[in-house]
Design an enzyme around this catalytic site. Structure first.
Site, mmCIF file in Angstrom:
data_model
loop_
_atom_site.group_PDB
_atom_site.id
_atom_site.type_symbol
_atom_site.label_atom_id
_atom_site.label_comp_id
_atom_site.label_asym_id
_atom_site.label_seq_id
_atom_site.Cartn_x
_atom_site.Cartn_y
_atom_site.Cartn_z
ATOM 1 C CB CYS A 33 26.673 5.851 88.951
ATOM 2 S SG CYS A 33 27.630 5.875 87.430
ATOM 3 C CG ASP A 35 27.872 2.590 86.324
ATOM 4 O OD1 ASP A 35 27.948 1.823 87.291
ATOM 5 O OD2 ASP A 35 26.792 2.951 85.832
ATOM 6 C CB CYS A 59 23.441 1.832 84.491
ATOM 7 S SG CYS A 59 23.730 3.130 83.279
ATOM 8 C CB CYS A 103 24.724 6.640 81.145
ATOM 9 S SG CYS A 103 23.677 6.728 82.597
HETATM 10 FE FE1 FES Z 1 26.359 5.161 85.906
HETATM 11 FE FE2 FES Z 1 24.644 5.065 83.985
HETATM 12 S S1 FES Z 1 24.215 5.217 86.084
HETATM 13 S S2 FES Z 1 26.753 5.216 83.842
#
Ligand code: FES
Length: 145
Positions: A33, A35, A59, A103
């Protein structure tokens, strides 16, 4: 979809920021993602976590889990902090939707990475702590970012 606690920690995150000259810093990403989470620990001479701060580029669930994770490890010894799993963080938040469970792994791994950094800097070994991954998808996917 999200519990009140998740919404609270997302809209009003605790311990956001950074610690200068931190005892340990850990950064972990999720290539899937994109992140990234960074955790800073200030650890005293008795191996108690005095202060814990985070920065998360991610997120809402990642922000909420980092916020809760910092609250859970503050005041704990390094060994107690090691026992703070993503499951414990999720429970403290009254759960996360299944698609958001990954996450919470970022928070657990980032704490481990910061503890690892602290151990390396001080030439000590923390029992039960394995070398953290830089990316939580390392084992599942080949692609790096
Ligand atoms: Fe990437 Fe939550 S979608 S950490």
């Amino acid at each position: 979809m999200y519990s009140e606690k998740v919404m609270d920690h997302f809209t009003n995150p605790r311990n956001m920021g950074e610690i200068e000259n931190a005892s340990g810093v850990g950064t972990v990403g999720n290539a899937k993602c994109g992140d990234i989470m960074r955790i800073y620990l200030d650890i005293d001479e008795n191996q108690v976590i005095r202060e814990c701060k985070f920065k998360t580029f991610g997120c809402g669930a990642a922000v909420a889990t980092s916020s809760m994770a910092t609250e859970l490890v503050k005041g704990k010894t390094i060994n107690e902090a090691l026992a703070v799993t993503n499951k414990a963080v999720m429970e403290a938040l009254d759960g996360l939707p299944p698609v958001k469970v990954h996450c919470s792994l970022l928070a657990e791994e980032a704490i481990h990475a910061a503890l690892w950094d602290y151990a390396q800097k001080n030439g000590i070994e923390i029992q039960g702590l394995e070398k953290p991954k830089a990316d939580i998808h390392e084992d599942e996917e080949e692609e790096e970012y």
